[in-house]
Write a protein that holds these residues in place. Sequence first.
Motif, PDB file in Angstrom:
ATOM      1  N   CYS A   1       0.852  -1.191   0.000  1.00 38.43           N
ATOM      2  CA  CYS A   1       0.000   0.000   0.000  1.00 38.43           C
ATOM      3  C   CYS A   1       0.880   1.229   0.000  1.00 38.43           C
ATOM      4  CB  CYS A   1      -0.916   0.005   1.230  1.00 38.43           C
ATOM      5  SG  CYS A   1      -0.013   0.008   2.790  1.00 38.43           S
ATOM      6  N   ASP A   2       0.309   2.365  -0.359  1.00 34.09           N
ATOM      7  CA  ASP A   2       1.042   3.633  -0.288  1.00 34.09           C
ATOM      8  C   ASP A   2       0.465   4.574   0.762  1.00 34.09           C
ATOM      9  OD1 ASP A   2      -1.298   4.533  -1.443  1.00 34.09           O
ATOM     10  OD2 ASP A   2      -0.409   4.991  -3.390  1.00 34.09           O
ATOM     11  N   THR A   3      -0.566   4.103   1.483  1.00 30.91           N
ATOM     12  CA  THR A   3      -1.213   4.920   2.517  1.00 30.91           C
ATOM     13  C   THR A   3      -1.652   4.003   3.650  1.00 30.91           C
ATOM     14  OG1 THR A   3      -2.060   6.431   0.820  1.00 30.91           O
ATOM     15  CG2 THR A   3      -3.058   6.570   3.006  1.00 30.91           C
ATOM     16  N   VAL A   4      -1.428   4.457   4.882  1.00 31.98           N
ATOM     17  CA  VAL A   4      -1.957   3.744   6.042  1.00 31.98           C
ATOM     18  C   VAL A   4      -2.590   4.783   6.963  1.00 31.98           C
ATOM     19  CG1 VAL A   4       0.253   3.842   7.297  1.00 31.98           C
ATOM     20  CG2 VAL A   4      -1.466   2.148   7.941  1.00 31.98           C
ATOM     21  N   VAL A   5      -3.771   4.471   7.464  1.00 32.18           N
ATOM     22  CA  VAL A   5      -4.511   5.388   8.323  1.00 32.18           C
ATOM     23  C   VAL A   5      -4.683   4.736   9.688  1.00 32.18           C
ATOM     24  CG1 VAL A   5      -6.601   6.768   8.618  1.00 32.18           C
ATOM     25  CG2 VAL A   5      -5.735   6.289   6.319  1.00 32.18           C
ATOM     26  N   PHE A   6      -4.091   5.354  10.712  1.00 30.54           N
ATOM     27  CA  PHE A   6      -4.236   4.881  12.083  1.00 30.54           C
ATOM     28  C   PHE A   6      -5.449   5.581  12.701  1.00 30.54           C
ATOM     29  CE2 PHE A   6       0.233   4.035  11.275  1.00 30.54           C
ATOM     30  CZ  PHE A   6       0.398   2.774  11.847  1.00 30.54           C
ATOM     31  N   THR A   7      -6.416   4.798  13.150  1.00 33.89           N
ATOM     32  CA  THR A   7      -7.657   5.366  13.667  1.00 33.89           C
ATOM     33  C   THR A   7      -7.809   5.063  15.154  1.00 33.89           C
ATOM     34  OG1 THR A   7      -9.045   3.417  13.278  1.00 33.89           O
ATOM     35  CG2 THR A   7      -8.695   4.894  11.411  1.00 33.89           C
ATOM     36  N   GLY A   8      -8.690   5.832  15.804  1.00 25.26           N
ATOM     37  CA  GLY A   8      -8.994   5.608  17.213  1.00 25.26           C
ATOM     38  C   GLY A   8      -7.817   5.914  18.116  1.00 25.26           C
ATOM     39  N   ASP A   9      -7.806   5.328  19.313  1.00 24.41           N
ATOM     40  CA  ASP A   9      -6.760   5.521  20.314  1.00 24.41           C
ATOM     41  C   ASP A   9      -6.593   7.013  20.613  1.00 24.41           C
ATOM     42  OD1 ASP A   9      -4.841   5.025  22.164  1.00 24.41           O
ATOM     43  OD2 ASP A   9      -3.318   4.321  20.768  1.00 24.41           O
ATOM     44  N   TRP A  10      -7.630   7.580  21.200  1.00 22.27           N
ATOM     45  CA  TRP A  10      -7.677   9.022  21.420  1.00 22.27           C
ATOM     46  C   TRP A  10      -6.997   9.421  22.723  1.00 22.27           C
ATOM     47  CZ3 TRP A  10      -9.785  11.864  17.517  1.00 22.27           C
ATOM     48  CH2 TRP A  10     -10.571  11.177  16.594  1.00 22.27           C
ATOM     49  N   ILE A  11      -6.425  10.616  22.730  1.00 19.04           N
ATOM     50  CA  ILE A  11      -5.846  11.177  23.940  1.00 19.04           C
ATOM     51  C   ILE A  11      -6.285  12.632  24.040  1.00 19.04           C
ATOM     52  CG2 ILE A  11      -3.709  11.787  22.726  1.00 19.04           C
ATOM     53  CD1 ILE A  11      -2.256  11.372  25.412  1.00 19.04           C
ATOM     54  N   PRO A  12      -6.699  13.087  25.215  1.00 20.88           N
ATOM     55  CA  PRO A  12      -7.140  14.480  25.349  1.00 20.88           C
ATOM     56  C   PRO A  12      -6.013  15.470  25.042  1.00 20.88           C
ATOM     57  CG  PRO A  12      -7.885  13.172  27.223  1.00 20.88           C
ATOM     58  CD  PRO A  12      -6.922  12.311  26.454  1.00 20.88           C
ATOM     59  N   GLU A  13      -6.387  16.596  24.495  1.00 20.83           N
ATOM     60  CA  GLU A  13      -5.445  17.713  24.272  1.00 20.83           C
ATOM     61  C   GLU A  13      -5.284  18.457  25.607  1.00 20.83           C
ATOM     62  OE1 GLU A  13      -3.705  18.687  21.728  1.00 20.83           O
ATOM     63  OE2 GLU A  13      -4.678  18.159  19.841  1.00 20.83           O
ATOM     64  N   HIS A  14      -4.422  17.911  26.475  1.00 18.99           N
ATOM     65  CA  HIS A  14      -4.397  18.364  27.856  1.00 18.99           C
ATOM     66  C   HIS A  14      -3.164  19.210  28.209  1.00 18.99           C
ATOM     67  CE1 HIS A  14      -2.383  14.181  28.666  1.00 18.99           C
ATOM     68  NE2 HIS A  14      -1.585  15.015  28.055  1.00 18.99           N
ATOM     69  N   GLU A  15      -2.521  19.820  27.232  1.00 20.27           N
ATOM     70  CA  GLU A  15      -1.309  20.578  27.513  1.00 20.27           C
ATOM     71  C   GLU A  15      -1.565  21.718  28.499  1.00 20.27           C
ATOM     72  OE1 GLU A  15      -2.209  19.518  24.601  1.00 20.27           O
ATOM     73  OE2 GLU A  15      -0.561  18.190  24.025  1.00 20.27           O
ATOM     74  N   LEU A  16      -2.640  22.463  28.305  1.00 18.67           N
ATOM     75  CA  LEU A  16      -2.934  23.559  29.227  1.00 18.67           C
ATOM     76  C   LEU A  16      -3.288  23.028  30.614  1.00 18.67           C
ATOM     77  CD1 LEU A  16      -5.020  26.041  27.022  1.00 18.67           C
ATOM     78  CD2 LEU A  16      -2.706  26.370  27.922  1.00 18.67           C
ATOM     79  N   VAL A  17      -3.925  21.882  30.661  1.00 16.53           N
ATOM     80  CA  VAL A  17      -4.250  21.269  31.953  1.00 16.53           C
ATOM     81  C   VAL A  17      -2.982  20.901  32.700  1.00 16.53           C
ATOM     82  CG1 VAL A  17      -5.383  19.302  33.052  1.00 16.53           C
ATOM     83  CG2 VAL A  17      -6.459  20.420  31.096  1.00 16.53           C
TER      84      VAL A  17
ATOM     85  N   LEU B   1     -12.002  16.871  25.866  1.00 25.08           N
ATOM     86  CA  LEU B   1     -10.805  17.046  26.678  1.00 25.08           C
ATOM     87  C   LEU B   1     -10.843  16.136  27.898  1.00 25.08           C
ATOM     88  CD1 LEU B   1      -8.304  18.546  27.834  1.00 25.08           C
ATOM     89  CD2 LEU B   1      -9.886  20.295  28.690  1.00 25.08           C
ATOM     90  N   LEU B   2     -12.026  15.780  28.358  1.00 29.18           N
ATOM     91  CA  LEU B   2     -12.161  15.030  29.602  1.00 29.18           C
ATOM     92  C   LEU B   2     -11.777  13.566  29.470  1.00 29.18           C
ATOM     93  CD1 LEU B   2     -15.526  16.479  30.944  1.00 29.18           C
ATOM     94  CD2 LEU B   2     -13.200  17.146  31.545  1.00 29.18           C
ATOM     95  N   ARG B   3     -11.970  12.935  28.265  1.00 25.08           N
ATOM     96  CA  ARG B   3     -11.769  11.497  28.223  1.00 25.08           C
ATOM     97  C   ARG B   3     -11.631  10.956  26.811  1.00 25.08           C
ATOM     98  NH1 ARG B   3     -17.243  13.457  28.449  1.00 25.08           N
ATOM     99  NH2 ARG B   3     -16.840  14.041  26.308  1.00 25.08           N
ATOM    100  N   GLY B   4     -11.175  11.711  25.874  1.00 22.48           N
ATOM    101  CA  GLY B   4     -11.154  11.186  24.513  1.00 22.48           C
ATOM    102  C   GLY B   4     -12.462  11.491  23.821  1.00 22.48           C
ATOM    103  N   VAL B   5     -12.950  10.584  23.016  1.00 27.13           N
ATOM    104  CA  VAL B   5     -14.006  10.971  22.091  1.00 27.13           C
ATOM    105  C   VAL B   5     -15.374  10.437  22.472  1.00 27.13           C
ATOM    106  CG1 VAL B   5     -14.822  10.702  19.727  1.00 27.13           C
ATOM    107  CG2 VAL B   5     -12.479  11.324  20.152  1.00 27.13           C
ATOM    108  N   GLU B   6     -16.319  11.365  22.561  1.00 26.30           N
ATOM    109  CA  GLU B   6     -17.748  11.091  22.585  1.00 26.30           C
ATOM    110  C   GLU B   6     -18.349  11.820  21.373  1.00 26.30           C
ATOM    111  OE1 GLU B   6     -19.595   9.222  24.654  1.00 26.30           O
ATOM    112  OE2 GLU B   6     -17.835   8.620  25.820  1.00 26.30           O
ATOM    113  N   PRO B   7     -19.535  11.458  20.942  1.00 27.48           N
ATOM    114  CA  PRO B   7     -20.150  12.148  19.801  1.00 27.48           C
ATOM    115  C   PRO B   7     -20.297  13.641  20.035  1.00 27.48           C
ATOM    116  CG  PRO B   7     -21.322  10.118  20.293  1.00 27.48           C
ATOM    117  CD  PRO B   7     -20.349  10.320  21.414  1.00 27.48           C
TER     118      PRO B   7
END
Length: 401
Positions: free
Chosen positions: A234-250, A283-289
């Motif tokens: 393949c010439d493309t791979v897409v890594f999905t899921g495995d979310w982490i909050p953007e918590h730098e300011l926290v 930001l609290l826990r990764g992804v919800e709708p």
Amino acid sequence: MNRTVDVLVVGAGPAGLAAAERLAAAGAGRVEVLERDAAPGGVPRHCARPGFGADARGRALDGPAFARRAVRRALRAGATVRTGVGATGWAGPLTLDVTAPTGLERVRARAVVLATGARERPRSARLVPGTRPDGVLTTGELQRLVARFGTRGERVGRRAVVVGGDPVARGAVRALRAAGVDVVAVVTELVAPAVVFAGVPVLGGSVVTELLGRGRLTGVAVRGGDGRAAVLRCDTVVFTGDWIPEHELVRTAGLPLAPGTRGPVTDAGFRTAEPGVFAVGNLLRGVEPALVAAAEGRSAADSVLERLAGLPWPRAGVPVTTVGPLRWVAPGLLGPGPAPLLLRPERRLVRPVLTVSQDGVVLRRERLGGTLVPWRSVRLGAWWTSGAALPGGPVTVGAEE
């Protein structure tokens, strides 16, 4: 430039915009939203699919339409939305250093709402070895490419592998196909994927062990659950899921992080350990709708209004923890009254028995009728925490099959 506002919202995604709309409409004073991207709206801007509620006429909304409506409502309510502006750090309590196209600013507020969302872990954070070839993407990067180039698939790739087995992976498959890219396989650690990938081979119980190629990706090495290895060209791979909050300011504020989510610890009113600082949305826990994040933004606005009205900041509540096969629970703190809980399991649990207890006393024990899965949260009503004592020991949520 030093400025003062009443409420500073960091992040113009569903949660931040919903909070700003509610606050501005309630007369909270000057409500300002900062967004580091060039356009507001957050992740839904790049999700051209239904699933984002409906408009006033009952017509289904896709992500871009949902984002436009959220921005429009916040502006009409009186909030100010600034794009291309990033909060880089704290200059003191309720004071943020900001980088804007016009220069550096220092903004002080009576209340700060952190709504910075979440991101997918890139390939480097997943510890997948190999060189650094072009064609390695996360779902968010893929969506931005498709939004920019449309059906010009040659700008994305020709043959792609998607890594993941939950609904986010299915969204990546749809986006690749919309761009004219051939999806050769879905690779997932899940033995039974969460969704159906029509017409795409699924390698369940498998992992990507190496990226091949220099300059441009030429393939991925895959190891199956039985130990056998193979190479997918393949010439493309897409890594999905495995979310982490953007918590730098926290983190730079020194606020406690919840061990299960790596997001800030908050109470049921979305208050953090720092008086006047709130955290809301993904930001609290990764992804919800997006609809869940927006609802949390509106709920958090009520707590912000209490702060602006001069109500005292609640003392530290009772910690909420998990045991057994549960990944996380939110909120991380309980106040004097009962509050609903949101939780996710580490693995699939069929008709589990959930138990909420404190200091060895079972507050509630009940068998659920359905199945809990790692890619979907379950909400427990406030009656589950009825009887929790403040002060008291930690409230523990456990699960048994």
